[in-house]
Design a protein around this motif. Structure first.
Motif, short mmCIF file in Angstrom:
data_model
loop_
_atom_site.label_atom_id
_atom_site.label_comp_id
_atom_site.label_asym_id
_atom_site.label_seq_id
_atom_site.Cartn_x
_atom_site.Cartn_y
_atom_site.Cartn_z
N LEU A 60 25.12 24.99 -46.43
CA LEU A 60 26.00 23.90 -46.01
C LEU A 60 25.32 23.10 -44.90
O LEU A 60 24.49 23.63 -44.17
N LEU A 68 26.68 21.11 -41.70
CA LEU A 68 27.85 20.71 -40.91
C LEU A 68 27.82 19.21 -40.66
O LEU A 68 26.73 18.65 -40.51
N ARG A 96 31.96 21.55 -44.68
CA ARG A 96 32.24 22.98 -44.83
C ARG A 96 32.79 23.31 -46.22
O ARG A 96 33.33 24.40 -46.43
N ASP A 97 32.65 22.39 -47.14
CA ASP A 97 33.26 22.58 -48.45
C ASP A 97 32.32 23.37 -49.37
O ASP A 97 31.48 22.81 -50.08
N LEU A 98 32.52 24.67 -49.32
CA LEU A 98 31.66 25.59 -50.06
C LEU A 98 31.81 25.41 -51.57
O LEU A 98 30.83 25.49 -52.32
N ALA A 144 25.76 30.32 -45.19
CA ALA A 144 25.99 29.06 -44.45
C ALA A 144 24.75 28.17 -44.45
O ALA A 144 24.85 26.96 -44.60
N ASP A 145 23.57 28.78 -44.30
CA ASP A 145 22.40 27.93 -44.06
C ASP A 145 21.30 28.02 -45.10
O ASP A 145 20.34 27.23 -45.04
#
Lengths: 290, 290
Positions: free
Chosen positions: A109, A111, A114-116, A152-153
């Protein structure tokens, strides 16, 4: 060395990330000297010498290239063109280096997005754009599910099941999956999904290293030498064999201590742990089948 | 403050782990002053003052106890008696403190034992021993799936699906599950499993905090204040509401910076972020249902 050890070594591949501080000629040399049967290349090592020189070096060593790492990073909301361009280049490099397998880390994602769910949808859409290009070059896009701590990354694909679902619309010659013990050892559904991957003919790689604790300060560097951590290689290797996987077994260790050590000693330690902890479970799927 | 904000605050619970350096009277006071509707207690905070004093303090504050953390650690190969004794004590404490919900962290592996399948089997077996004790005390064993990065050392249960499968043999009044955003946000199957948990009447808690990067040097302390990291609280909260969850929403943040701050300011910051990022998605499940 026994015959079965020799056969096991032919499947052993040294990923250049394991000897991060060695240049490409050194990495190839230590792999060959330690008896590895193949090498896995990262694109940074290839870029350093340039593609034509890399192709020549690999040819001189005589070791086949088990995979090229890595394509991917398909999630950026406004980065479709860039992703397509970079992955097309990676596909061409894989073909030139004589490997069918291009490992894909799909991206995380950015920032404040945050829309997984939407990020995962973009991965599916952009994969669809890459498939014809890969097919044309005779290269397979090998989806790698990363440990959820990288969701997340690094990769919004965290499980083998997700990778297989993403691959499902395409022929297995063009979209496959890799099983990486570090990323997937915890998955309660792993045995079943490995079996599924085998039956769908998508097992395109087996990467091994251990899960060490504590997690390294740079979480990417937490990977350990087999036997130093918590992973049960006997069990996972047996599942791979039962699923019919008979390809290269690539050792990919990101670890600051290992990177600081002499590359030849690292290659030999990797080989010895492999012969002790993994090789005994190879080549006998019939005895473990239900 | 609007009526819907007041209703949302009644569901908000301050877990004492969020204000780790505050003693129990301080933690209760800051929660009450900041307008929280409940508190979640860790057993260490209770032990410091002793159970009878803790019961009295909680009674004086008038805030209900949303959960007691934690029982569990059921995986040790030779530690069945100890696990049974400790969990029986925790069950009795929960009852005395007036909460039905005892959060269970099931435990990890102990090297050189790397048999994850067997460790998970021991969890199931020991849970079976604890169920009658919990039932007798009117306490629910609330299984918590921890993030896969804690699989080796904290919890061999990593997904909500695993927790629900483990709970399945028992009545939902005695074995439930908690959804914790930090541990489960990455799970591609989360929406479906929350829905399942609701339909099986096992939703016994909703713990919130954010996923911050980089992962803290002590990985346990990576939890962040809502809004500081990558988690989409609107989506997960909406899933919880659709599944019919209308219980306490507990904020549990392990984070060295937050622990070092003034507890009253922390409680207020938690409340404000909750009102901004979570509360708007409460109490309107019918608008989001398919």
């Amino acid at each position: 060395m026994t015959g079965s050890e020799e056969a096991a070594l032919r499947r052993l591949s040294l990923n250049t990330a394991t000897v991060k501080n060695a240049d490409l000629p050194t990495a190839l040399r230590v792999a060959a000297r330690a008896g590895f049967g193949a090498v896995g290349l990262w694109r940074d090592r290839v870029a350093e010498v340039g593609l034509p020189a890399a192709v020549e070096l690999v040819g001189e060593t005589g070791l086949p290239v088990s995979s090229l790492c890595r394509g991917g990073f398909l999630t950026g909301a406004d980065a479709e063109d860039e992703a397509l361009r970079d992955n097309t280049a990676a596909i061409a490099e894989a073909q030139a280096l004589g490997t069918r397998e291009l490992v894909m880390v799909v991206g995380g994602l950015t920032l404040p997005d945050r829309d997984l769910v939407a990020a995962r949808r973009r991965v599916a859409e952009r994969l669809a754009s890459l498939v014809p290009i890969a097919r044309e070059h005779g290269v397979r896009l090998v989806l790698e599910a990363l440990h959820p701590m990288y969701c997340a990354d690094r990769a919004v694909i965290s499980t083998l099941e997700q990778a297989l679902d993403l691959a499902a619309p395409y022929e297995p010659e063009t979209v496959g999956v890799v099983v990486d013990t570090f990323h997937q050892w915890w998955d309660p559904d792993l045995e079943r999904q490995i079996e599924r991957a085998g039956s769908e003919h998508r097992l395109a790689g087996y990467q091994i290293c251990d899960w060490n604790l504590p997690i390294a300060q740079d979480a990417l560097l937490s990977r350990g030498l087999m036997g130093d951590g918590y992973i049960d290689f006997a069990t996972i290797t047996t599942w791979m064999e039962r699923a019919g996987y008979d390809g290269p077994i690539e050792v990919e260790i990101f670890n600051a201590d290992i990177w600081a050590a002499d590359p030849q000693s690292v290659a030999e330690a990797v080989r010895d742990r492999y012969l002790e902890l993994v090789a005994p479970y190879l080549g006998r799927p019939s005895t473990s089948q239900p």
